[in-house]
Write an enzyme that holds these catalytic residues in place. Structure first.
Site, PDB file in Angstrom:
ATOM      1  N   ASP A  94     -21.289 -39.831   5.521  1.00  0.00           N
ATOM      2  CA  ASP A  94     -22.414 -40.349   4.758  1.00  0.00           C
ATOM      3  C   ASP A  94     -23.477 -40.875   5.733  1.00  0.00           C
ATOM      4  O   ASP A  94     -23.183 -41.122   6.905  1.00  0.00           O
ATOM      5  CB  ASP A  94     -21.975 -41.537   3.867  1.00  0.00           C
ATOM      6  CG  ASP A  94     -21.150 -41.053   2.666  1.00  0.00           C
ATOM      7  OD1 ASP A  94     -21.235 -39.857   2.330  1.00  0.00           O
ATOM      8  OD2 ASP A  94     -20.431 -41.904   2.084  1.00  0.00           O
ATOM      9  N   GLU A 113     -15.940 -37.019   6.296  1.00  0.00           N
ATOM     10  CA  GLU A 113     -15.549 -38.359   5.849  1.00  0.00           C
ATOM     11  C   GLU A 113     -14.941 -38.368   4.453  1.00  0.00           C
ATOM     12  O   GLU A 113     -13.858 -38.894   4.234  1.00  0.00           O
ATOM     13  CB  GLU A 113     -16.767 -39.304   5.863  1.00  0.00           C
ATOM     14  CG  GLU A 113     -16.439 -40.691   5.309  1.00  0.00           C
ATOM     15  CD  GLU A 113     -17.643 -41.606   5.162  1.00  0.00           C
ATOM     16  OE1 GLU A 113     -18.752 -41.228   5.578  1.00  0.00           O
ATOM     17  OE2 GLU A 113     -17.469 -42.712   4.619  1.00  0.00           O
ATOM     18  N   TYR A 166       7.124 -57.444   5.508  1.00  0.00           N
ATOM     19  CA  TYR A 166       8.061 -57.958   4.495  1.00  0.00           C
ATOM     20  C   TYR A 166       9.336 -58.484   5.124  1.00  0.00           C
ATOM     21  O   TYR A 166       9.940 -59.435   4.649  1.00  0.00           O
ATOM     22  CB  TYR A 166       8.367 -56.869   3.456  1.00  0.00           C
ATOM     23  CG  TYR A 166       7.241 -56.726   2.464  1.00  0.00           C
ATOM     24  CD1 TYR A 166       6.792 -57.836   1.740  1.00  0.00           C
ATOM     25  CD2 TYR A 166       6.625 -55.506   2.259  1.00  0.00           C
ATOM     26  CE1 TYR A 166       5.747 -57.712   0.854  1.00  0.00           C
ATOM     27  CE2 TYR A 166       5.572 -55.379   1.354  1.00  0.00           C
ATOM     28  CZ  TYR A 166       5.130 -56.494   0.649  1.00  0.00           C
ATOM     29  OH  TYR A 166       4.114 -56.389  -0.227  1.00  0.00           O
TER      30      TYR A 166
END
Lengths: 363, 795
Positions: free
Chosen positions: A248, A196, A98
């Site tokens: 996963d 995870e 920014y």
């Protein structure tokens, strides 16, 4: 992560500015050389057991418009960072993005935060310092620790001693942006389990897995932030604890394991600080999908592409991964960690993890 | 159609009555009623057409006399009428010719010539005179002064439409300030609504006639089109017609008019590219059509019933045993030498042998005996035809045909050849014959004979038939016999004959096309091409194309198309013209022009011109506005335009690269000073001068990569003032397809594509190959110092 062997960041940035200045002064074209940051240019560092950049380099030069813009932005960023270091202040990566909006020249402004992030990475590589040395920090990732560990954190409001089971709520201890401000005091842990997803992490805590098996549960929150990877490495190196990763069963999750164990391509220059090469993969393995007959989803095209690309990734060229990835391509299925719930809520803590960890000689 | 049957009405004399009202109409009267056929269909168009005819005439006149044309056109407006004045500096027209040239339709010297010229029929200017007198009632005013004469001739005349003859109202001598030339003044009902077409016509004419100077004065405007060259168009030679280019009517007329006696002489005298050999080939073809061929048969063999010797012996009586035996034996032997033999060949043998035996034995073998012997031998030969035909049909058809079916068709074919007949057949006869036999066989024997099978059988039979030696008729006979003429025409078309000579054409030449474009259009880029001569029918033609691009040309919308035939602009019926069709079918995007939808005329600030020069430009109609879609011409148009377009493409490419370079320079000129300023601030050093750096960047060797749809182009641009000998290597992660100028080596799943181009100073080289889009590529460039090299492969 102010490690003692990093050079003085301000000096290094000034040296880079001086290099550009001299190149102009000699009528030469300003440029800087960086390792090529692609999959084909990372190699295994046998000494440190991590993946680092290879010999191929690419050169940013002012000969092209895009190259000149990058160097212009680098000059502006150097100016900003040098002042920040001199004034003892700090800012986030997002703030830098920014802040560029206020720079008077349109060409110097960043088009996206990815661009400013990658410029800081460039400067890290060229200067040999880290972004923490530049007083740049990422946004809090919100990753947490839960387990039998006592530590002392140097906060801006003084030192705090915290026990990561007794002094924290169910959410656990939140890993600070710069985990090098932490000292480990004491622990009863047998191993570190990186998880995870938030759902699985909560299941483990609710089932008291950390207490029952003396486990430090690190919540990775998806692709782990540098701080999460750094603290994991420190837990392994300093406390001599084995590290296992539980994700996963899909290609994206294998990459999460990969970045914990081998380091990421984008930050291969920091692998020696961030990677834990000894970390092992618990699951979900494609083999588990078959053996435990888990509920599955079909692989999408992008999953298949990702798996094929992993087969070519030097970091995954081990017997274990080749076997597992090929099996997954064969069955064309993937499963989430929480699919274990199909066997009951306690199945993961009573059966799956004990069986797997026993197999891996962690328990 | 009117009925002429007088009896039907019952009354006598109706036919006479009708006949009274029937009369031939003059050509002038015909065109009076059919003005549109010549381009005079409206007032607006009439004016343009009149200018066009007048200017074309003037140009032709000047060029024929070797004078650089200087043509003045003026249009005056007086209420509803316009006065058109066309003045040239041509050779002038003699007093006797003036009334005919302007006052008689179809008067001209060029109609029968095979030569490239603007006008041909001699209709143009007199049609303008006719149009003027019809709409205004005023005569045409003509002034002409021939070179060297003291005074000019002045005429006022109209055309008598009944007789197509000039009707002169004023004839006098006058003084004129031009030393030679012609001036015509026509008054006509017209309007200036077609102003744009008029201007286009004048400008386009100026483009293709860079050797001429034009001036156009209108009521409110005045244009001048200056001369760009002093070089007159090459003089064209008249050529005789080519056998492939004449039509039946022309052929008959030529046959009637020729001084030749024999057909061979006629062909060699009246046509181009015909010598003795070609004439013989044509005559052979003509014989096949006119006389047919003689079907040939296997002579009977020993085991067969028919016995030529016996038959001939029997046919001969009272000639002495020895002579008869010798006669019959020799005939039989000579016939047996033939594998197949036709009637006229038998006849020849009989004549031959008859002569010999006659001499040897002193016995006369007269015509009757010979005829009998011939017929007897021929009867014996043709007694058995089926097995012959079976062999021919079997060889000609596919092996899948049933034996019984082949037998059946052979039988039917055999029936068509009466035993003993001479069996003269034309190709057409054979077709019919085979068709009938095949149809019958299909009907009765449940077989199929497709077109190909039938054609094959016809061909086999035709080849088995032998050409006859009959003498062709004399040429005058052919002139009288429409069928014979038609056979001759077909024979000429079927014979291979070298293309007509092309020196009868005068292309503008690519240089002058460009010069013409240059003087009339203020553009940034010009390209032109002239193709080699080509032939359609019997007429040679040359196509030329030119393109002007950019500059003051109007942008936004389609490009302008200029069409020309024999240096005459085609103004109307653009959509019906082969030129437009070809331009629309070209993929202009390949030439870096915008083409919405990928077909049709491209967009852009460009003018495309196409010129067709020919001894006979095939137009779609008499008004000569559009070129007909002749494939040979279309093909040449395409090649000519593509040739010019390729130059445009490299220009546009270069221009784009220049633009990019300019943009880059501008951009760097903003970025680098800011960077230098920032660095000065950070380091606290003295202010920097970055001119040397900028110069170094801009004098680089630039290597860029463009990838699109699986094809990759590596573009090397040498901005240095020295040649660059480079060694460029692309390292790619999938197997590439290269076009041979690169060396490809595979190593560990990576392919190294290597080029070694020399890029001259200021030039650009493009290296291309195909690579799957997903593959990665990385470039390395050697052979130029790194500070001079810019590799920009980010995009």
């Amino acid at each position: 992560m102010s490690t003692k062997d990093t050079p003085d960041a301000r000096e290094q940035l000034m040296a880079l500015a001086a290099q550009f200045y001299d190149q102009f002064d000699e009528g030469d074209v300003p440029r800087m050389q960086l390792p090529t940051r692609t999959k084909s240019n990372i190699k295994y560092d046998e000494d440190k057991n991590v993946w680092v950049y290879g010999d191929r380099t690419s050169t940013r030069t002012a000969k092209t418009v895009s190259g000149a813009e990058k160097l212009l932005k680098a000059s502006y960023a150097i100016d900003f960072l040098v002042q920040q270091i001199e004034q003892g202040r700090s800012s986030t990566l997002r703030e830098l993005y920014y802040l560029s909006e206020s720079w008077d020249l349109d060409e110097a402004q960043f088009a996206s935060q990815d661009e400013s992030n990658s410029l800081i990475e460039d400067l890290e590589i060229v200067s040999g310092a880290t972004r923490e040395d530049f007083h740049m920090r990422p946004e809090e990732s919100g990753a947490t620790i839960m387990g039998p560990l006592e530590l002392r954190e140097q906060t801006r409001r003084g030192e705090r001693e915290i026990h990561c089971q007794k002094d924290v709520g169910e959410g656990g201890y939140q890993i600070p942006n710069n985990p090098d401000t932490i000292d480990f005091l004491d622990n009863d842990a047998d191993f570190v389990l990186c998880v995870e997803t938030g759902g699985m992490r909560d299941r483990l805590v609710e089932n008291g897995f950390d207490e029952e098996y003396n486990t430090i549960v690190v919540h990775l929150k998806g692709q782990p932030a540098r701080a999460t990877r750094r603290i994991t490495k420190r837990l392994h190196d300093e406390l001599d604890l084995p590290v296992v990763v539980f994700t996963d069963g899909d290609p994206w999750s294998y990459r999460i394991y990969g970045s914990v164990a081998y380091g990421s391509i984008k930050s291969a220059h920091l692998s020696k600080y961030l990677a834990t090469p000894e970390a092992e993969f618990v699951g979900i393995r494609p083999q588990d999908i078959v053996e435990y007959d888990l509920p599955t989803d079909p692989l999408s095209d992008s999953d298949i592409n990702a798996l094929e690309s992993e087969l070519e990734d030097p970091r995954f060229q081990t017997d274990f991964w080749e076997e597992q990835i090929e099996l997954q391509l064969d069955i064309e299925k993937k499963s989430e960690q929480q699919s274990l719930a199909s066997r009951g809520l306690d199945f993961v803590t009573d059966t799956y993890l004990p069986e797997r960890l026993d197999e891996m000689d962690v328990l | 159609m009117t009925s002429y049957q007088s009896r039907l009405g019952g009354g006598e004399g109706v036919a006479e009555e009708l006949a009274e009202s029937q009369r031939s109409i003059s050509i002038a009267e015909f065109f009076e009623k059919n003005k549109h056929m010549l381009g005079f269909d409206s007032g607006a168009r009439g004016l343009v057409t009149a200018v066009k005819e007048g200017v074309d005439n003037s140009l032709d006149a000047c060029e024929e006399a070797g004078i650089l044309p200087d043509i003045y056109v003026e249009i005056q407006e007086n209420r509803d009428y316009y006065t058109l004045i066309i003045e040239d500096n041509g050779p002038g027209i003699t007093k006797e010719q003036i009334p005919k040239v302007f006052g008689k339709l179809l008067y001209g010297s060029r109609f029968h010539k095979r030569e490239q010229a603007r006008g041909q029929q001699g209709i143009g200017i007199s049609a303008a005179v006719l149009y003027s007198q019809l709409t205004s009632g005023k005569p045409a005013k003509i002034t002409s002064r021939t070179q060297g004469s003291d005074e000019a001739e002045y005429f006022e005349l109209i055309i008598d439409t009944d007789t197509n003859d000039p009707e002169i109202s004023v004839e006098e001598t006058t003084s004129w300030d031009r030393t030679h030339g012609t001036r015509i003044e026509l008054e006509m009902e017209a309007n200036m609504r077609a102003r744009q077409q008029l201007h286009d016509y004048m400008q386009h004419t100026a483009v293709v006639n860079p050797h001429a100077r034009f001036e156009l004065r209108e009521p409110k405007n005045h244009f001048k089109y200056e001369r760009a060259t002093d070089q007159l168009p090459a003089e064209t030679k008249e050529i005789r017609p080519h056998p492939h280019g004449v039509e039946l009517g022309t052929l008959i007329k030529m046959a009637e008019a020729t001084d030749s006696y024999s057909l061979s002489g006629f062909l060699q005298e009246e046509f181009t590219r015909v010598g003795q050999k070609t004439a013989d080939s044509v005559i052979d073809q003509f014989r096949d059509r006119e006389f047919g061929r003689g079907m040939s048969w296997h002579p009977p063999e020993a085991h067969e019933e028919a016995d030529i010797e016996a038959a001939v012996t029997e046919a001969v009586s009272n000639k002495g045993a020895e002579a008869t035996t010798e006669f019959a034996e020799t005939i039989a032997d000579r016939i047996a030498e033939h594998d197949r033999i036709a009637h006229h060949q038998v006849e020849e043998i009989v004549e031959d042998v008859g002569d010999d035996v006659q001499v040897e034995y002193g016995t006369t073998f007269g015509g009757t005996v010979r005829e009998k012997a011939r017929d007897a031998a021929w009867d014996a030969i043709t007694a058995e035809r089926e097995s012959d035909l079976y062999t021919l049909v079997d060889d000609a058809t596919s092996t899948r045909k049933d034996d019984a079916v082949l037998q059946a068709i052979a039988e039917r074919l055999a029936d068509k050849f009466e035993p003993g007949d001479p069996h003269r057949v034309t190709h057409e006869d054979l077709e019919k014959l085979v068709d009938r036999a095949a149809d019958m066989t299909e009907d009765r024997d449940d077989a199929t004979f497709g077109d190909t099978a039938r054609e094959n059988i016809v061909t086999a039979l035709w080849e088995a038939a032998v050409r006859v030696p009959d003498e062709p008729p004399h040429i005058s006979g052919i002139g009288d016999d429409r069928d014979a003429a038609s056979n001759l025409l077909e024979a000429m078309r079927e014979t291979d004959i070298i293309s007509p000579p092309t020196d009868c054409l005068a292309p503008i030449t690519d240089e002058l096309v460009e010069a013409g474009l240059r003087k009339e259009y203020d553009a940034d880029f010009y390209a032109a091409s002239t193709r080699d001569a080509s032939v359609h029918g019997g007429d040679p033609f040359i196509v030329e194309a030119g393109i002007a691009y950019g500059g003051e040309l109007e942008d936004g919308g389609k490009v302008d198309v200029m069409r020309f035939a024999n240096r005459v602009p085609l103004v109307y019926q653009r959509g019906a013209c082969a030129t437009t069709d070809v331009l629309k079918d070209i993929g202009w995007r390949n030439y870096n022009l915008d083409q919405p939808g990928g077909s049709g005329l491209p967009n852009g600030p460009a003018v495309i011109m196409v010129h067709i020069a020919s001894t006979n430009v095939p137009f779609t109609s008499e008004s000569k506005d559009a070129v007909a879609n002749v494939p040979e011409i279309e093909h040449e148009i395409e090649l000519a335009v593509r040739e010019a377009a390729r130059e445009l493409k490299s220009y546009l490419k270069k221009r784009r690269s220049m633009q990019q370079r300019k943009q880059k320079q501008d951009k760097l000129a903003t970025i680098l000073p800011e960077m230098a300023e920032k660095l000065t601030a950070v380091t606290g050093e003295e202010e920097l001068n970055i001119d040397n750096t900028l110069a170094r960047i801009m004098n680089d060797v630039l290597v860029e990569r463009e990838r699109e749809n699986g094809s990759v182009e590596v573009i090397v641009e040498n901005n240095d003032d020295r040649n660059a000998d480079l060694e460029i290597t692309e390292i790619v992660s999938a197997e590439p397809e290269t076009n041979g100028d690169a060396q490809v080596i595979e190593m560990d799943g990576e392919w190294f594509i290597k080029w070694e181009p020399t890029v001259e100073s200021g030039e650009t080289e493009t290296l291309s190959y195909d690579l799957p889009e997903s593959a990665e590529c990385e470039i390395s460039v050697d052979g130029v110092e790194s500070e001079k090299l810019t590799v920009d492969t980010d995009q």
